[in-house]
Design an enzyme around this catalytic site. Structure first.
Site, PDB file in Angstrom:
ATOM      1  N   GLN A  75       0.670  -1.260  -0.170  1.00  0.00           N
ATOM      2  CA  GLN A  75      -0.144  -0.097   0.107  1.00  0.00           C
ATOM      3  C   GLN A  75       0.766   1.196   0.075  1.00  0.00           C
ATOM      4  O   GLN A  75       0.513   2.429   0.704  1.00  0.00           O
ATOM      5  CB  GLN A  75      -0.985   0.090   1.250  1.00  0.00           C
ATOM      6  N   SER A  76       2.035   1.168  -0.775  1.00  0.00           N
ATOM      7  CA  SER A  76       2.744   2.320  -0.746  1.00  0.00           C
ATOM      8  C   SER A  76       2.423   3.697  -1.171  1.00  0.00           C
ATOM      9  O   SER A  76       1.875   3.624  -2.381  1.00  0.00           O
ATOM     10  CB  SER A  76       4.269   2.008  -1.432  1.00  0.00           C
ATOM     11  N   ASN A  77       2.308   4.908  -0.634  1.00  0.00           N
ATOM     12  CA  ASN A  77       2.010   5.999  -1.050  1.00  0.00           C
ATOM     13  C   ASN A  77       3.055   6.559  -1.896  1.00  0.00           C
ATOM     14  O   ASN A  77       2.670   7.214  -3.071  1.00  0.00           O
ATOM     15  CB  ASN A  77       1.523   7.159   0.027  1.00  0.00           C
ATOM     16  N   VAL A  79       4.866   4.760  -4.111  1.00  0.00           N
ATOM     17  CA  VAL A  79       4.929   4.297  -5.293  1.00  0.00           C
ATOM     18  C   VAL A  79       3.736   4.709  -6.173  1.00  0.00           C
ATOM     19  O   VAL A  79       3.928   5.036  -7.380  1.00  0.00           O
ATOM     20  CB  VAL A  79       4.622   2.814  -5.088  1.00  0.00           C
TER      21      VAL A  79
END
Ligand SMILES: *Cc1c(COP(=O)(O)O)cnc(C)c1O
Length: 334
Positions: A75-77, A79
């Site tokens: 759930q990387s912001n 990326v």
């Protein structure tokens, strides 16, 4: 400090607002609390990676890159913002997503930021946790180069000295806003992970000789590790900026009491903080970073570390798009 010496592209809406949180201030009955709205940077739902990417993407373009390569948790912001930045400049984005959080159920791997990655045309591959993700991203970049692409590899969170310049710039922006509003601040509080945000702020404030404390609330590492990593990157950032002198390690303050069971794992204080800010201020935090950062700030007010007579800014680093992959966390808790 003279940031115009560095190439930068425009990706966000700056300056972000610096606003009072009157209802939260009254509710906590401690210091006067303001919020710096870096959740409003505007890039595909915004967040703190936008400032770093303005410098990193400029270097990618200068090197003739056609593809941005990076890595993060599922759930990387970071990326998601990198994928959006790539599109704005006509580049592709390839990302490695680490299965760092494994017990969150199906929406975790398809909803929230992953849905946005899909919409932005980001090509991603999953990796199991426990490997050196930055090394894996560099190898991935080499594979793309062998295929004839021109990759530019951005480390996790955009946290190298070049990326941290974004938060040195934020420090200058913040001080200018505070001065324009006639407000003296004692501290900035925020969630700290890959360290670029805190390192950039510490470096920028140090370079300006601004006596404002930066308090990082760790979302992953223990205090010792996080202080060392932030300090190392802050020193590298000062060197890149050409600022002489030494930065005392004591300038880096970190609390690690709000991590809970681990990165991305919900805590009761995070759920309380997310709900409190939503219902007192209509402000959406996120479960992984800003919710724990705010839980830390609330905890420090309750413990009397932050107290009446002080003026504090909470740096909202964004991330609310991950709320949708944590629906069950907030339902279970009702
Ligand atoms: C990445 C991130 C952080 C942490 O910033 P670092 O520079 O990695 O320490 C905080 N909040 C949100 C929402 C983030 O995405």
């Amino acid at each position: 400090m003279h940031l115009a010496r560095f190439q930068r592209v425009s990706l966000g809406h700056f300056p972000t607002p610096l606003e009072r949180l009157d209802r939260l201030t009254r509710r906590l009955d401690g210091p006067e609390i303001h919020v710096k709205r870096d959740d409003c940077t505007g890039l595909a739902t915004g967040g703190n990676k936008t400032r770093k990417l303005e410098y990193l993407v400029a270097e990618a373009i200068a090197q003739g890159a056609d593809t941005l390569v990076t890595q993060g948790a599922t759930q990387s912001n970071h990326v998601r913002q990198t994928a959006a930045a790539a599109r704005r400049h006509g580049m592709a984005c390839h990302a490695l997503l680490e299965r760092r959080v494994v017990n969150m159920g199906a929406p975790y791997e398809t909803g929230g930021n992953v849905l946005l990655d899909d919409l932005l045309g980001c090509q991603y591959e999953f990796r199991d946790s426990g490997i050196d993700m930055n090394a894996a991203a560099r190898e991935f970049g080499e594979r793309l180069r062998a295929e004839g692409r021109k990759p530019y590899v951005i480390p996790g969170g955009g946290s190298n000295a070049l990326g941290a310049l974004g938060y040195a710039a934020c420090a200058a922006e913040f001080v200018a806003q505070a001065d324009a509003q006639g407000l003296r601040f004692d501290a900035i509080v925020h969630a700290t992970g890959s360290t670029g945000t805190q390192a950039g702020l510490v470096a920028g404030l140090h370079a300006m000789n601004a006596p404002i404390e930066v308090i990082g609330i760790s979302v992953r590492a223990n205090r010792e590790t996080q202080v060392s990593n932030v300090h190392r990157l802050a020193c590298a950032t000062l060197e890149l900026l050409g600022v002489g002198g030494t930065l005392p390690r004591e300038r880096v303050r970190v609390y690690d009491e709000y991590v809970g069971a681990g990165y991305g794992q919900p805590t009761a204080s995070m759920v309380e903080a997310v709900r409190m800010l939503a219902q007192e201020e209509g402000l959406l935090l996120d479960p992984v970073y800003s919710g724990k950062g705010m839980a830390g700030m609330i905890g420090l007010v309750r413990a009397g570390v932050l107290r009446a007579g002080q003026r504090i800014a909470f740096l909202h680093t964004g991330g609310a798009s991950a709320l949708f992959s944590y629906e069950q966390t907030f339902r279970d808790d009702q």
